[in-house]
Design a protein around this motif. Structure first.
Motif, PDB file in Angstrom:
ATOM      1  N   ILE A 107       0.835  -1.202   0.000  1.00 29.97           N
ATOM      2  CA  ILE A 107       0.000   0.000   0.000  1.00 29.97           C
ATOM      3  C   ILE A 107       0.872   1.255   0.000  1.00 29.97           C
ATOM      4  N   ALA A 108       1.932   1.239   0.811  1.00 31.84           N
ATOM      5  CA  ALA A 108       2.849   2.384   0.863  1.00 31.84           C
ATOM      6  C   ALA A 108       3.520   2.597  -0.494  1.00 31.84           C
ATOM      7  N   SER A 109       3.898   1.504  -1.150  1.00 28.29           N
ATOM      8  CA  SER A 109       4.538   1.598  -2.451  1.00 28.29           C
ATOM      9  C   SER A 109       3.614   2.256  -3.472  1.00 28.29           C
ATOM     10  N   LEU A 110       2.345   1.848  -3.466  1.00 29.77           N
ATOM     11  CA  LEU A 110       1.369   2.448  -4.379  1.00 29.77           C
ATOM     12  C   LEU A 110       1.159   3.917  -4.038  1.00 29.77           C
ATOM     13  N   ALA A 111       1.092   4.217  -2.744  1.00 28.75           N
ATOM     14  CA  ALA A 111       0.860   5.598  -2.306  1.00 28.75           C
ATOM     15  C   ALA A 111       1.991   6.524  -2.747  1.00 28.75           C
ATOM     16  N   PHE A 112       3.233   6.006  -2.780  1.00 25.09           N
ATOM     17  CA  PHE A 112       4.379   6.822  -3.189  1.00 25.09           C
ATOM     18  C   PHE A 112       4.645   6.746  -4.689  1.00 25.09           C
ATOM     19  N   GLY A 113       3.789   6.039  -5.406  1.00 24.97           N
ATOM     20  CA  GLY A 113       3.894   5.999  -6.860  1.00 24.97           C
ATOM     21  C   GLY A 113       5.108   5.260  -7.392  1.00 24.97           C
ATOM     22  N   GLU A 114       5.563   4.244  -6.677  1.00 23.94           N
ATOM     23  CA  GLU A 114       6.709   3.479  -7.152  1.00 23.94           C
ATOM     24  C   GLU A 114       6.354   2.656  -8.390  1.00 23.94           C
ATOM     25  N   ARG A 115       7.292   2.534  -9.288  1.00 19.41           N
ATOM     26  CA  ARG A 115       7.092   1.728 -10.497  1.00 19.41           C
ATOM     27  C   ARG A 115       7.537   0.296 -10.229  1.00 19.41           C
ATOM     28  N   TRP A 116       6.633  -0.656 -10.398  1.00 17.96           N
ATOM     29  CA  TRP A 116       6.930  -2.058 -10.130  1.00 17.96           C
ATOM     30  C   TRP A 116       7.496  -2.732 -11.377  1.00 17.96           C
ATOM     31  N   SER A 117       8.271  -3.773 -11.138  1.00 18.03           N
ATOM     32  CA  SER A 117       8.832  -4.564 -12.229  1.00 18.03           C
ATOM     33  C   SER A 117       8.824  -6.036 -11.834  1.00 18.03           C
ATOM     34  N   THR A 118       8.969  -6.913 -12.791  1.00 21.44           N
ATOM     35  CA  THR A 118       8.958  -8.354 -12.531  1.00 21.44           C
ATOM     36  C   THR A 118      10.388  -8.873 -12.396  1.00 21.44           C
ATOM     37  N   PRO A 119      10.576  -9.982 -11.668  1.00 20.84           N
ATOM     38  CA  PRO A 119      11.927 -10.505 -11.411  1.00 20.84           C
ATOM     39  C   PRO A 119      12.739 -10.812 -12.664  1.00 20.84           C
ATOM     40  N   ASN A 120      12.065 -11.117 -13.779  1.00 21.71           N
ATOM     41  CA  ASN A 120      12.818 -11.493 -14.980  1.00 21.71           C
ATOM     42  C   ASN A 120      13.618 -10.331 -15.575  1.00 21.71           C
ATOM     43  N   VAL A 121      13.286  -9.102 -15.189  1.00 23.74           N
ATOM     44  CA  VAL A 121      14.051  -7.951 -15.693  1.00 23.74           C
ATOM     45  C   VAL A 121      15.088  -7.461 -14.686  1.00 23.74           C
ATOM     46  N   TRP A 122      15.139  -8.078 -13.513  1.00 25.02           N
ATOM     47  CA  TRP A 122      16.135  -7.683 -12.516  1.00 25.02           C
ATOM     48  C   TRP A 122      17.496  -8.266 -12.899  1.00 25.02           C
ATOM     49  N   SER A 123      18.541  -7.644 -12.431  1.00 23.86           N
ATOM     50  CA  SER A 123      19.886  -8.191 -12.638  1.00 23.86           C
ATOM     51  C   SER A 123      20.061  -9.443 -11.785  1.00 23.86           C
ATOM     52  N   LEU A 124      21.053 -10.246 -12.127  1.00 26.37           N
ATOM     53  CA  LEU A 124      21.294 -11.482 -11.391  1.00 26.37           C
ATOM     54  C   LEU A 124      21.622 -11.198  -9.932  1.00 26.37           C
ATOM     55  N   ASP A 125      22.411 -10.153  -9.671  1.00 25.42           N
ATOM     56  CA  ASP A 125      22.768  -9.804  -8.289  1.00 25.42           C
ATOM     57  C   ASP A 125      21.520  -9.488  -7.456  1.00 25.42           C
ATOM     58  N   VAL A 126      20.589  -8.777  -8.047  1.00 20.06           N
ATOM     59  CA  VAL A 126      19.358  -8.430  -7.329  1.00 20.06           C
ATOM     60  C   VAL A 126      18.497  -9.669  -7.111  1.00 20.06           C
ATOM     61  N   GLN A 127      18.414 -10.529  -8.099  1.00 21.09           N
ATOM     62  CA  GLN A 127      17.636 -11.770  -7.955  1.00 21.09           C
ATOM     63  C   GLN A 127      18.181 -12.633  -6.824  1.00 21.09           C
ATOM     64  N   ILE A 128      19.501 -12.783  -6.782  1.00 17.85           N
ATOM     65  CA  ILE A 128      20.136 -13.579  -5.717  1.00 17.85           C
ATOM     66  C   ILE A 128      19.913 -12.914  -4.358  1.00 17.85           C
ATOM     67  N   SER A 129      20.072 -11.602  -4.312  1.00 15.46           N
ATOM     68  CA  SER A 129      19.874 -10.873  -3.061  1.00 15.46           C
ATOM     69  C   SER A 129      18.461 -11.049  -2.534  1.00 15.46           C
ATOM     70  N   MET A 130      17.476 -10.978  -3.431  1.00 16.90           N
ATOM     71  CA  MET A 130      16.084 -11.111  -3.014  1.00 16.90           C
ATOM     72  C   MET A 130      15.798 -12.509  -2.458  1.00 16.90           C
ATOM     73  N   VAL A 131      16.328 -13.534  -3.106  1.00 14.81           N
ATOM     74  CA  VAL A 131      16.131 -14.912  -2.619  1.00 14.81           C
ATOM     75  C   VAL A 131      16.736 -15.074  -1.230  1.00 14.81           C
ATOM     76  N   LEU A 132      17.944 -14.567  -1.034  1.00 18.67           N
ATOM     77  CA  LEU A 132      18.603 -14.670   0.266  1.00 18.67           C
ATOM     78  C   LEU A 132      17.850 -13.871   1.329  1.00 18.67           C
ATOM     79  N   LEU A 133      17.339 -12.698   0.955  1.00 22.03           N
ATOM     80  CA  LEU A 133      16.571 -11.875   1.898  1.00 22.03           C
ATOM     81  C   LEU A 133      15.293 -12.581   2.318  1.00 22.03           C
TER      82      LEU A 133
END
Length: 308
Positions: A200-226
């Motif tokens: 809800i906060a993300s929508l309220a601040f107008g953040e642009r969402w994206s899907t995991p397939n467009v993320w870099s490999l480092d971000v994908q790995i970081s998200m899985v570990l997080l």
């Protein structure tokens, strides 16, 4: 009935909040350089909550809770995750991961002061020394010219301190609140509800969402570990410890978190470690030791036996 305390579980849980949480500063820093902060945190916690419910289902663990427990998990989810973590992730856009961990190392100081204000608990002389050292350490940390000169760094520092207040109050709240007896389920509800509020906060601040397939490999790995370790493993350990030991002991994770975060930030992101930062770290962590030590000053111990 409360679940039995296990010495082995307590040791493993402390290792989890010490080392794993220390690494999450690096992982969040990597991810937030590419992803909007509230989106990042929302995906992390919502997915973790859903996975927890799925694991519980396969293990035959009931996820039913009372309305009061649901409300309390929502409050805890907001204090710890929606505000307490989401805003820290936002602040990492403007401050180094090691710096953020160092500032948050003053968490026991904040908990001690809140316990005094909200619960009327007196502060031991040793803890008073810790408070004084903590104030000096924080001043040395945030007064560095090279840090203040960075764009929005002061705002980032202020918001991290606000997150510390949120976490401190949440720690005291969880210690007394009616929450699900199963620590895994308790974590799941906090993660899921906290993640929805971050959405809800993300929508309220107008953040642009994206899907995991467009993320870099480092971000994908970081998200899985997080999600797996930083959320499910470490946060379940955190909730377990808040019931198994005192909030002050849980806050001792700040002894190790900044050291882990500083090293990883330096090694992987080439973040600078200044002499003043090292001095601030030594003073801050010494203050944390004084706050949490069970030893008493000989001069005062005879007259302060009832202080905590």
């Amino acid at each position: 009935m409360s679940q039995p305390k296990s010495k082995l579980l307590i040791v493993l849980a402390f290792f989890s909040i010490y080392v794993i949480w220390g690494s999450t500063y690096l992982l969040n820093k990597i991810a937030v350089m590419e992803l909007p902060p509230f989106m990042l945190a929302s995906i992390r916690f919502t997915v973790a909550g859903i996975l927890i419910f799925g694991i519980a289902k396969t293990m035959g663990i009931s996820i039913k809770i009372t309305k009061k427990q649901l409300l309390n998990t929502m409050v805890a989810g907001f204090l710890f995750l929606t505000f307490g973590n989401g805003v820290v992730v936002w602040a990492l856009k403007y401050v180094d991961s090691g710096f953020a961990a160092l500032e948050i190392s003053a968490q026991p100081l904040v908990i001690l002061i809140l316990m005094r204000i909200l619960q009327g608990k007196k502060i031991q002389p040793m803890s008073l020394i810790g408070v004084a050292l903590g104030i000096v350490g924080i001043y040395l940390l945030v007064s560095q010219k090279q840090i203040i000169a960075q764009e929005n760094s002061i705002l980032g520092m202020i918001m991290i301190f606000a997150c510390m207040l949120s976490w401190a109050y949440g720690s005291l709240f969880v210690g007394k609140a009616d929450l699900p007896n199963n620590y895994f389920i308790n974590t799941g509800y906090q993660m899921f509800t906290g993640g929805i509020m971050l959405f809800i906060a993300s929508l309220a601040f107008g953040e642009r969402w994206s899907t995991p397939n467009v993320w870099s490999l480092d971000v994908q790995i970081s998200m899985v570990l997080l999600i797996v370790f930083g959320s499910i493993v470490a946060f379940t350990s955190f909730n377990y410890l808040l019931k198994a030991v005192s909030p002050e002991k849980v806050a001792t994770s700040t002894y190790v978190n900044p050291i882990v975060a500083l090293f990883l930030g330096w090694y992987f992101l080439d973040e600078a470690i200044t002499v003043q930062s090292v001095l601030a770290a030594v003073i801050l962590l010494t203050g944390v030791y004084f706050i949490n030590t069970k030893k008493k000053l000989v001069l005062f111990s005879r007259f302060n036996r009832k202080q905590v």
